[in-house]
Scaffold this active site. Structure first.
Site, short mmCIF file in Angstrom:
data_model
loop_
_atom_site.label_atom_id
_atom_site.label_comp_id
_atom_site.label_asym_id
_atom_site.label_seq_id
_atom_site.Cartn_x
_atom_site.Cartn_y
_atom_site.Cartn_z
N GLU A 91 -1.73 -1.56 2.20
CA GLU A 91 -0.46 -0.62 1.94
C GLU A 91 0.44 -0.99 3.27
O GLU A 91 0.00 -1.44 4.31
CB GLU A 91 -1.11 0.68 1.94
CG GLU A 91 -1.65 1.19 0.69
CD GLU A 91 -2.15 2.57 0.68
OE1 GLU A 91 -2.00 3.24 -0.40
OE2 GLU A 91 -2.90 3.09 1.85
N CYS A 340 -0.42 9.65 9.42
CA CYS A 340 -1.40 8.95 10.47
C CYS A 340 -2.69 9.36 10.25
O CYS A 340 -3.02 10.61 9.61
CB CYS A 340 -1.05 9.60 11.97
SG CYS A 340 -2.28 9.00 13.24
#
Length: 358
Positions: A91, A340
């Site tokens: 990704e 994150c």
């Protein structure tokens, strides 16, 4: 069949001369078509002879990662799930900043060997390193996508903060950085590229520093060796004091500082005592801190939680009181699992891990 995007400029020259019997000047033409005009087909290289194009089609290929899914967050973050030539999934994330500037979060490995307990990527395990063409293919995909966006945002910054530990794939990272920095390549200044590491490869750290090809960020997340060993068991193999000593001799440009990334985990590393320990640690270097608030996974078995707002602000204020620059970074893309620590490439979902603004 040669993956032509996996050749450096010098390697392309050698390939053309020795394999195809071409002149060296052809390398510049072909290189610019590949990296400046983003062509996917040799027949699009209109200033290259038909004979040369035929030879290229016979002996080489242009392979871009396949975009499997594109997810758009409410905050403007865009996440791509990409399939590589062997079917592996990775990704990459585009993070919007001010004035139409975009930061791209890049992956460098399929999976990750570090096993950090707070990161979804760590649950994948390590599959393999990515090649230069796969790493830079993410940038090509992003630029093509942004060229079709009406506002024409600018891809300004690149951060190696996606899947994988960059210093454990150092050779391909260095090849990628040279192509990114090249005036004939993707033309990114070293000041617009950041490589993040957990601190696992002393030799890799030295080579990266000597190259001057990128800024350095350190995934720290704990102020003591004991706590780091608990939440980042494999990264903690390099003793924290030894790591900091290595950073003290890391070559920095004028006014440049090392960015330490510190993920705030409620009740784990967010107390005032942790802040005091952190100040003692990072004050030994030219440092600034990015404080990142933990993004819960939504899994009932998730052992971590975000700190309270009160504890976050108290932590930040203590750092500033001791003259340590600290910025609370807002993680974008949480609603599409692109924030994150949420990176977990899969066709059913998944995502990378950045908290970087321009």
């Amino acid at each position: 069949m040669v993956d032509i995007l996996n050749l450096t400029f010098e390697e392309l020259e050698t390939f053309l001369v020795e394999k195809l019997g071409e002149k060296k000047f052809r390398a510049r033409q072909i290189w610019q078509w590949l990296w400046n005009k983003y062509v996917r087909d040799f027949d699009q290289m209109t200033n290259v002879s038909k004979q040369t194009r035929a030879q290229l089609k016979e002996h080489a290929r242009i392979f871009w990662p396949e975009v499997v899914t594109t997810s758009k967050s409410q905050d403007g973050t865009t996440k791509f799930l990409l399939r590589l030539a062997d079917g592996a999934l990775v990704e990459t994330v585009l993070i919007p900043g001010s004035q139409g500037r975009i930061t791209q979060c890049l992956s460098c490995q399929v999976g990750c060997a570090m096993g950090c307990t707070f990161c979804a990527t760590g649950t994948l395990g390590f599959e393999r390193n990515m090649t230069m063409s796969e790493i830079l293919g993410q940038v090509l995909v992003a630029r093509e996508y942004l060229n079709d966006v009406a506002e024409r945002p600018i891809l300004r910054n690149l951060v190696f903060m996606g899947m994988g530990e960059p210093l454990l794939n150092l050779d391909e990272i260095m090849r990628s950085l040279h192509t990114l920095n090249s005036e004939l390549g993707l033309q990114f200044s070293p000041r617009r590229i950041t490589v993040s590491t957990c601190g696992v490869n002393p030799e890799g750290l030295r080579r990266l520093g000597e190259s001057g090809l990128a800024y350095l960020a350190v995934s720290l997340h704990a102020p003591t060796q004991e706590l780091r060993r608990t939440i980042m068991p494999k990264a903690a193999r390099w003793e924290l004091n030894d790591f900091i000593e290595a950073l003290q001799s890391y070559p920095l440009k004028t006014r440049e500082r090392i960015t330490f990334e510190y993920l705030l985990l409620g009740g784990v590393n967010d107390s005032l005592e942790h802040a005091k320990q952190l100040v003692r640690l990072v004050s030994r270097t030219k440092a600034k801190l990015n404080l990142i608030v933990y993004n819960p996974s939504g899994d009932e078995a998730d052992p971590y939680a975000a700190p309270t707002e009160e504890r976050i602000l108290a932590f930040e204020q203590y750092l500033w009181s001791k003259h340590v620059t600290a910025i609370i970074r807002k993680s974008k893309g949480a609603d599409i699992k692109a924030a994150c620590g949420q990176l977990k490439a899969a066709e059913t979902g998944g995502t990378p891990c950045c908290a970087q603004n321009d």
